[in-house]
Design a protein around this motif. Structure first.
Motif, PDB file in Angstrom:
ATOM      1  N   ARG A   1      23.843  65.198   5.452  1.00  0.00           N
ATOM      2  CA  ARG A   1      23.631  66.377   4.622  1.00  0.00           C
ATOM      3  C   ARG A   1      24.208  67.652   5.245  1.00  0.00           C
ATOM      4  N   ARG A   2      25.289  67.495   5.996  1.00  0.00           N
ATOM      5  CA  ARG A   2      26.031  68.631   6.559  1.00  0.00           C
ATOM      6  C   ARG A   2      27.278  68.810   5.673  1.00  0.00           C
ATOM      7  N   PHE A   3      27.046  69.420   4.518  1.00  0.00           N
ATOM      8  CA  PHE A   3      28.056  69.425   3.466  1.00  0.00           C
ATOM      9  C   PHE A   3      29.279  70.274   3.790  1.00  0.00           C
ATOM     10  N   GLU A   4      29.072  71.405   4.452  1.00  0.00           N
ATOM     11  CA  GLU A   4      30.231  72.239   4.813  1.00  0.00           C
ATOM     12  C   GLU A   4      31.131  71.502   5.796  1.00  0.00           C
ATOM     13  N   GLU A   5      30.512  70.863   6.774  1.00  0.00           N
ATOM     14  CA  GLU A   5      31.277  70.082   7.746  1.00  0.00           C
ATOM     15  C   GLU A   5      32.009  68.933   7.042  1.00  0.00           C
ATOM     16  N   ALA A   6      31.328  68.268   6.132  1.00  0.00           N
ATOM     17  CA  ALA A   6      31.936  67.161   5.386  1.00  0.00           C
ATOM     18  C   ALA A   6      33.145  67.656   4.600  1.00  0.00           C
ATOM     19  N   HIS A   7      32.998  68.814   3.994  1.00  0.00           N
ATOM     20  CA  HIS A   7      34.111  69.385   3.223  1.00  0.00           C
ATOM     21  C   HIS A   7      35.291  69.699   4.133  1.00  0.00           C
ATOM     22  N   GLY A   8      35.021  70.262   5.287  1.00  0.00           N
ATOM     23  CA  GLY A   8      36.093  70.576   6.231  1.00  0.00           C
ATOM     24  C   GLY A   8      36.848  69.327   6.670  1.00  0.00           C
ATOM     25  N   HIS A   9      36.126  68.258   6.947  1.00  0.00           N
ATOM     26  CA  HIS A   9      36.783  67.008   7.336  1.00  0.00           C
ATOM     27  C   HIS A   9      37.623  66.447   6.191  1.00  0.00           C
ATOM     28  N   MET A  10      37.077  66.496   4.986  1.00  0.00           N
ATOM     29  CA  MET A  10      37.832  66.007   3.826  1.00  0.00           C
ATOM     30  C   MET A  10      39.099  66.831   3.624  1.00  0.00           C
ATOM     31  N   MET A  11      39.001  68.134   3.807  1.00  0.00           N
ATOM     32  CA  MET A  11      40.174  68.991   3.635  1.00  0.00           C
ATOM     33  C   MET A  11      41.233  68.701   4.692  1.00  0.00           C
ATOM     34  N   ARG A  12      40.821  68.369   5.902  1.00  0.00           N
ATOM     35  CA  ARG A  12      41.792  68.007   6.948  1.00  0.00           C
ATOM     36  C   ARG A  12      42.497  66.700   6.586  1.00  0.00           C
ATOM     37  N   ALA A  13      41.746  65.740   6.049  1.00  0.00           N
ATOM     38  CA  ALA A  13      42.358  64.475   5.625  1.00  0.00           C
ATOM     39  C   ALA A  13      43.379  64.718   4.519  1.00  0.00           C
ATOM     40  N   THR A  14      43.017  65.541   3.546  1.00  0.00           N
ATOM     41  CA  THR A  14      43.953  65.799   2.447  1.00  0.00           C
ATOM     42  C   THR A  14      45.148  66.620   2.931  1.00  0.00           C
ATOM     43  N   ALA A  15      44.948  67.460   3.926  1.00  0.00           N
ATOM     44  CA  ALA A  15      46.075  68.222   4.479  1.00  0.00           C
ATOM     45  C   ALA A  15      47.088  67.284   5.132  1.00  0.00           C
ATOM     46  N   ILE A  16      46.605  66.262   5.802  1.00  0.00           N
ATOM     47  CA  ILE A  16      47.517  65.271   6.398  1.00  0.00           C
ATOM     48  C   ILE A  16      48.294  64.568   5.299  1.00  0.00           C
ATOM     49  N   LEU A  17      47.596  64.151   4.255  1.00  0.00           N
ATOM     50  CA  LEU A  17      48.281  63.475   3.142  1.00  0.00           C
ATOM     51  C   LEU A  17      49.282  64.397   2.460  1.00  0.00           C
ATOM     52  N   ARG A  18      48.914  65.661   2.327  1.00  0.00           N
ATOM     53  CA  ARG A  18      49.837  66.636   1.730  1.00  0.00           C
ATOM     54  C   ARG A  18      51.056  66.822   2.621  1.00  0.00           C
ATOM     55  N   GLY A  19      50.843  66.877   3.927  1.00  0.00           N
ATOM     56  CA  GLY A  19      51.967  66.988   4.858  1.00  0.00           C
ATOM     57  C   GLY A  19      52.884  65.788   4.761  1.00  0.00           C
ATOM     58  N   LEU A  20      52.302  64.589   4.649  1.00  0.00           N
ATOM     59  CA  LEU A  20      53.119  63.387   4.484  1.00  0.00           C
ATOM     60  C   LEU A  20      53.931  63.442   3.192  1.00  0.00           C
ATOM     61  N   SER A  21      53.302  63.876   2.113  1.00  0.00           N
ATOM     62  CA  SER A  21      54.006  63.908   0.830  1.00  0.00           C
ATOM     63  C   SER A  21      55.120  64.950   0.819  1.00  0.00           C
ATOM     64  N   HIS A  22      54.919  66.064   1.533  1.00  0.00           N
ATOM     65  CA  HIS A  22      55.930  67.127   1.536  1.00  0.00           C
ATOM     66  C   HIS A  22      57.096  66.838   2.474  1.00  0.00           C
ATOM     67  N   ASN A  23      56.954  65.827   3.304  1.00  0.00           N
ATOM     68  CA  ASN A  23      58.024  65.510   4.250  1.00  0.00           C
ATOM     69  C   ASN A  23      58.758  64.224   3.902  1.00  0.00           C
ATOM     70  N   LEU A  24      58.577  63.733   2.695  1.00  0.00           N
ATOM     71  CA  LEU A  24      59.311  62.552   2.253  1.00  0.00           C
ATOM     72  C   LEU A  24      60.774  62.916   2.019  1.00  0.00           C
ATOM     73  N   ASP A  25      61.663  62.010   2.361  1.00  0.00           N
ATOM     74  CA  ASP A  25      63.095  62.203   2.126  1.00  0.00           C
ATOM     75  C   ASP A  25      63.463  61.388   0.888  1.00  0.00           C
ATOM     76  N   PHE A  26      63.486  62.060  -0.254  1.00  0.00           N
ATOM     77  CA  PHE A  26      63.736  61.368  -1.515  1.00  0.00           C
ATOM     78  C   PHE A  26      65.179  60.884  -1.629  1.00  0.00           C
ATOM     79  N   ALA A  27      66.105  61.567  -0.961  1.00  0.00           N
ATOM     80  CA  ALA A  27      67.510  61.141  -1.006  1.00  0.00           C
ATOM     81  C   ALA A  27      67.685  59.795  -0.298  1.00  0.00           C
ATOM     82  N   ARG A  28      67.029  59.614   0.825  1.00  0.00           N
ATOM     83  CA  ARG A  28      67.143  58.363   1.575  1.00  0.00           C
ATOM     84  C   ARG A  28      66.120  57.332   1.138  1.00  0.00           C
ATOM     85  N   GLY A  29      64.948  57.790   0.718  1.00  0.00           N
ATOM     86  CA  GLY A  29      63.842  56.875   0.421  1.00  0.00           C
ATOM     87  C   GLY A  29      63.850  56.285  -0.967  1.00  0.00           C
TER      88      GLY A  29
END
Length: 138
Positions: free
Chosen positions: A48-76
């Motif tokens: 029930r530490r909801f703010e902490e849970a939200h922060g962790h979830m946001m870090r996970a989504t930031a990693i996924l967003r970073g992965l999606s923004h660094n895809l090389d569509f020309a090669r991939g």
């Protein structure tokens, strides 16, 4: 921290890792990070530490967003397109699940998906390493 600054930091982290670690190993590390943050989010939610849970979830989504923004569509090509769609679907699933009764179950399914992707990248890395000639051999 705003969404844009988190996305920027995730992209910077990806670039930093890409310089110091072989790219396939970096992919595995980034998946491990997203998985770890979602697991921490589940633990914080259950405590029930909801703010902490939200922060962790946001870090996970930031990693996924970073992965999606660094895809090389020309090669991939089609693989890059599929990964982009997958990352965005996982991000939306994380965001939509937060605060719901079944958040832990949903995050575990997302973790299972990320684990499959991580294992695929680990296989590719091992296959590539096995195909390399030994050091000092042509």
């Amino acid at each position: 921290m705003t969404q844009n600054s988190m996305a920027y930091r995730a992209a910077q982290a990806y670039r930093g890792v890409a310089v110091t670690v072989p790219p396939l190993r970096a992919m595995v590390m980034l998946y491990n990070g997203a998985i770890m943050f979602l697991q921490k989010s589940i633990e914080a939610q259950e405590a029930r530490r909801f703010e902490e849970a939200h922060g962790h979830m946001m870090r996970a989504t930031a990693i996924l967003r970073g992965l999606s923004h660094n895809l090389d569509f020309a090669r991939g090509g089609a693989v890059a397109d599929r990964l982009y769609d997958t990352y965005n679907a996982l991000i939306l699933a994380c965001l939509r699940s937060f605060g719901r009764r079944d958040v832990s179950e949903n995050y575990r399914r997302i973790i299972a998906s990320l684990t499959e992707l991580r294992e695929a990248w680990e296989f590719v890395a091992r296959t590539k390493d096995a195909a390399k000639p030994p050091v000092g051999q042509p």
